[in-house]
Write a protein that holds these residues in place. Structure first.
Motif, PDB file in Angstrom:
ATOM      1  N   SER A   1       0.826  -1.197   0.000  1.00 27.05           N
ATOM      2  CA  SER A   1       0.000   0.000   0.000  1.00 27.05           C
ATOM      3  C   SER A   1       0.866   1.255   0.000  1.00 27.05           C
ATOM      4  CB  SER A   1      -0.887   0.000   1.253  1.00 27.05           C
ATOM      5  OG  SER A   1      -1.534   1.235   1.404  1.00 27.05           O
ATOM      6  N   LEU A   2       0.423   2.282  -0.699  1.00 27.94           N
ATOM      7  CA  LEU A   2       1.121   3.568  -0.733  1.00 27.94           C
ATOM      8  C   LEU A   2       0.498   4.575   0.230  1.00 27.94           C
ATOM      9  CD1 LEU A   2       1.573   3.978  -4.593  1.00 27.94           C
ATOM     10  CD2 LEU A   2       3.190   3.033  -2.948  1.00 27.94           C
ATOM     11  N   LEU A   3      -0.526   4.157   0.950  1.00 27.00           N
ATOM     12  CA  LEU A   3      -1.210   5.057   1.866  1.00 27.00           C
ATOM     13  C   LEU A   3      -0.284   5.487   3.001  1.00 27.00           C
ATOM     14  CD1 LEU A   3      -4.674   3.276   2.167  1.00 27.00           C
ATOM     15  CD2 LEU A   3      -4.099   5.287   0.789  1.00 27.00           C
TER      16      LEU A   3
ATOM     17  N   THR B   1       6.237   4.560   6.089  1.00 25.19           N
ATOM     18  CA  THR B   1       7.029   5.470   6.914  1.00 25.19           C
ATOM     19  C   THR B   1       7.458   6.662   6.063  1.00 25.19           C
ATOM     20  OG1 THR B   1       9.152   4.462   6.320  1.00 25.19           O
ATOM     21  CG2 THR B   1       7.963   3.504   8.207  1.00 25.19           C
ATOM     22  N   VAL B   2       7.983   7.683   6.702  1.00 26.32           N
ATOM     23  CA  VAL B   2       8.482   8.855   5.976  1.00 26.32           C
ATOM     24  C   VAL B   2       9.561   8.422   4.985  1.00 26.32           C
ATOM     25  CG1 VAL B   2       9.765  11.025   6.191  1.00 26.32           C
ATOM     26  CG2 VAL B   2       7.923  10.525   7.779  1.00 26.32           C
ATOM     27  N   ASP B   3      10.491   7.570   5.420  1.00 30.33           N
ATOM     28  CA  ASP B   3      11.558   7.111   4.520  1.00 30.33           C
ATOM     29  C   ASP B   3      11.006   6.344   3.329  1.00 30.33           C
ATOM     30  OD1 ASP B   3      13.596   8.277   5.995  1.00 30.33           O
ATOM     31  OD2 ASP B   3      13.961   6.468   7.186  1.00 30.33           O
ATOM     32  N   GLU B   4       9.990   5.503   3.563  1.00 26.80           N
ATOM     33  CA  GLU B   4       9.383   4.763   2.456  1.00 26.80           C
ATOM     34  C   GLU B   4       8.700   5.722   1.490  1.00 26.80           C
ATOM     35  OE1 GLU B   4       8.215   0.415   4.266  1.00 26.80           O
ATOM     36  OE2 GLU B   4       7.026   2.139   4.935  1.00 26.80           O
ATOM     37  N   ARG B   5       8.018   6.736   2.018  1.00 28.42           N
ATOM     38  CA  ARG B   5       7.337   7.704   1.145  1.00 28.42           C
ATOM     39  C   ARG B   5       8.350   8.505   0.334  1.00 28.42           C
ATOM     40  NH1 ARG B   5       4.035   7.844   5.815  1.00 28.42           N
ATOM     41  NH2 ARG B   5       4.874   9.848   6.534  1.00 28.42           N
ATOM     42  N   MET B   6       9.484   8.847   0.933  1.00 26.67           N
ATOM     43  CA  MET B   6      10.544   9.538   0.183  1.00 26.67           C
ATOM     44  C   MET B   6      11.027   8.662  -0.968  1.00 26.67           C
ATOM     45  SD  MET B   6      12.643  11.369   3.285  1.00 26.67           S
ATOM     46  CE  MET B   6      13.979  11.915   2.267  1.00 26.67           C
TER      47      MET B   6
ATOM     48  N   ILE C   1       9.337   6.233  -2.436  1.00 22.73           N
ATOM     49  CA  ILE C   1       8.231   6.094  -3.399  1.00 22.73           C
ATOM     50  C   ILE C   1       8.225   7.283  -4.357  1.00 22.73           C
ATOM     51  CG2 ILE C   1       5.703   6.185  -3.618  1.00 22.73           C
ATOM     52  CD1 ILE C   1       5.689   4.515  -0.917  1.00 22.73           C
ATOM     53  N   VAL C   2       8.353   8.488  -3.813  1.00 22.55           N
ATOM     54  CA  VAL C   2       8.348   9.700  -4.645  1.00 22.55           C
ATOM     55  C   VAL C   2       9.583   9.724  -5.537  1.00 22.55           C
ATOM     56  CG1 VAL C   2       8.516  12.227  -4.595  1.00 22.55           C
ATOM     57  CG2 VAL C   2       6.898  11.039  -3.093  1.00 22.55           C
ATOM     58  N   LYS C   3      10.729   9.418  -4.967  1.00 17.99           N
ATOM     59  CA  LYS C   3      11.975   9.427  -5.742  1.00 17.99           C
ATOM     60  C   LYS C   3      11.888   8.441  -6.905  1.00 17.99           C
ATOM     61  CE  LYS C   3      16.487   9.793  -4.259  1.00 17.99           C
ATOM     62  NZ  LYS C   3      17.567   9.435  -3.363  1.00 17.99           N
ATOM     63  N   GLU C   4      11.372   7.253  -6.657  1.00 14.60           N
ATOM     64  CA  GLU C   4      11.237   6.246  -7.712  1.00 14.60           C
ATOM     65  C   GLU C   4      10.214   6.679  -8.763  1.00 14.60           C
ATOM     66  OE1 GLU C   4       9.746   1.656  -8.172  1.00 14.60           O
ATOM     67  OE2 GLU C   4      10.840   2.202  -6.360  1.00 14.60           O
ATOM     68  N   ALA C   5       9.108   7.259  -8.302  1.00 18.66           N
ATOM     69  CA  ALA C   5       8.060   7.682  -9.236  1.00 18.66           C
ATOM     70  C   ALA C   5       8.532   8.806 -10.150  1.00 18.66           C
ATOM     71  CB  ALA C   5       6.824   8.124  -8.460  1.00 18.66           C
ATOM     72  N   LEU C   6       9.350   9.701  -9.612  1.00 17.15           N
ATOM     73  CA  LEU C   6       9.845  10.816 -10.422  1.00 17.15           C
ATOM     74  C   LEU C   6      10.962  10.378 -11.349  1.00 17.15           C
ATOM     75  CD1 LEU C   6       9.795  13.759  -7.862  1.00 17.15           C
ATOM     76  CD2 LEU C   6       8.159  13.249  -9.674  1.00 17.15           C
ATOM     77  N   GLY C   7      11.540   9.222 -11.088  1.00 16.62           N
ATOM     78  CA  GLY C   7      12.554   8.656 -11.970  1.00 16.62           C
ATOM     79  C   GLY C   7      13.652   9.623 -12.314  1.00 16.62           C
ATOM     80  N   GLY C   8      13.795   9.928 -13.577  1.00 10.95           N
ATOM     81  CA  GLY C   8      14.874  10.766 -14.055  1.00 10.95           C
ATOM     82  C   GLY C   8      14.671  12.251 -13.866  1.00 10.95           C
TER      83      GLY C   8
ATOM     84  N   TYR D   1       5.386  16.915  -3.799  1.00  3.76           N
ATOM     85  CA  TYR D   1       4.973  15.760  -2.998  1.00  3.76           C
ATOM     86  C   TYR D   1       5.394  15.835  -1.533  1.00  3.76           C
ATOM     87  CZ  TYR D   1       3.413  13.849  -7.352  1.00  3.76           C
ATOM     88  OH  TYR D   1       2.742  13.663  -8.528  1.00  3.76           O
ATOM     89  N   ASP D   2       5.834  16.996  -1.062  1.00  2.84           N
ATOM     90  CA  ASP D   2       6.214  17.142   0.347  1.00  2.84           C
ATOM     91  C   ASP D   2       5.070  16.792   1.299  1.00  2.84           C
ATOM     92  OD1 ASP D   2       8.824  17.796  -0.118  1.00  2.84           O
ATOM     93  OD2 ASP D   2       8.591  19.943   0.311  1.00  2.84           O
TER      94      ASP D   2
END
Length: 81
Positions: free
Chosen positions: A5-7, A12-17, A19-26, A41-42
């Motif tokens: 789940s992405l909820l 955790t904060v680290d997991e959400r960071m 998730i965003v980093k991976e989603a934004l990719g390049g 996404y802050d």
């Protein structure tokens, strides 16, 4: 295969960071028509808003206004490529 789940309540904060980093990719530190994609996404990273809510708000505010100049494909956020 189980999808995590992405909820906010399930991450955790680290997991959400991550998730965003991976989603934004390049994108890295990219800006898209003046929008800092990292800052966008802050509220998700720090547990204030879910991803879906941020994406809905962004779409409602910017629908049809974010464009990439087709003559210069090395700039912009990649939308429309």
């Amino acid at each position: 295969m189980t999808t995590k789940s992405l909820l906010i309540k399930d991450t955790t904060v680290d997991e959400r960071m991550d998730i965003v980093k991976e989603a934004l990719g390049g994108f890295g530190d990219a800006e898209c028509e003046g929008i800092d994609m990292d800052d966008l996404y802050d509220d998700y990273i720090f547990g204030r808003k879910e991803l879906a809510e941020i994406n809905r708000e962004f779409s409602a505010q910017n629908a049809g206004s974010v464009r990439v100049d087709k003559a210069d494909k090395t700039k912009g956020c990649g939308i429309g490529r």
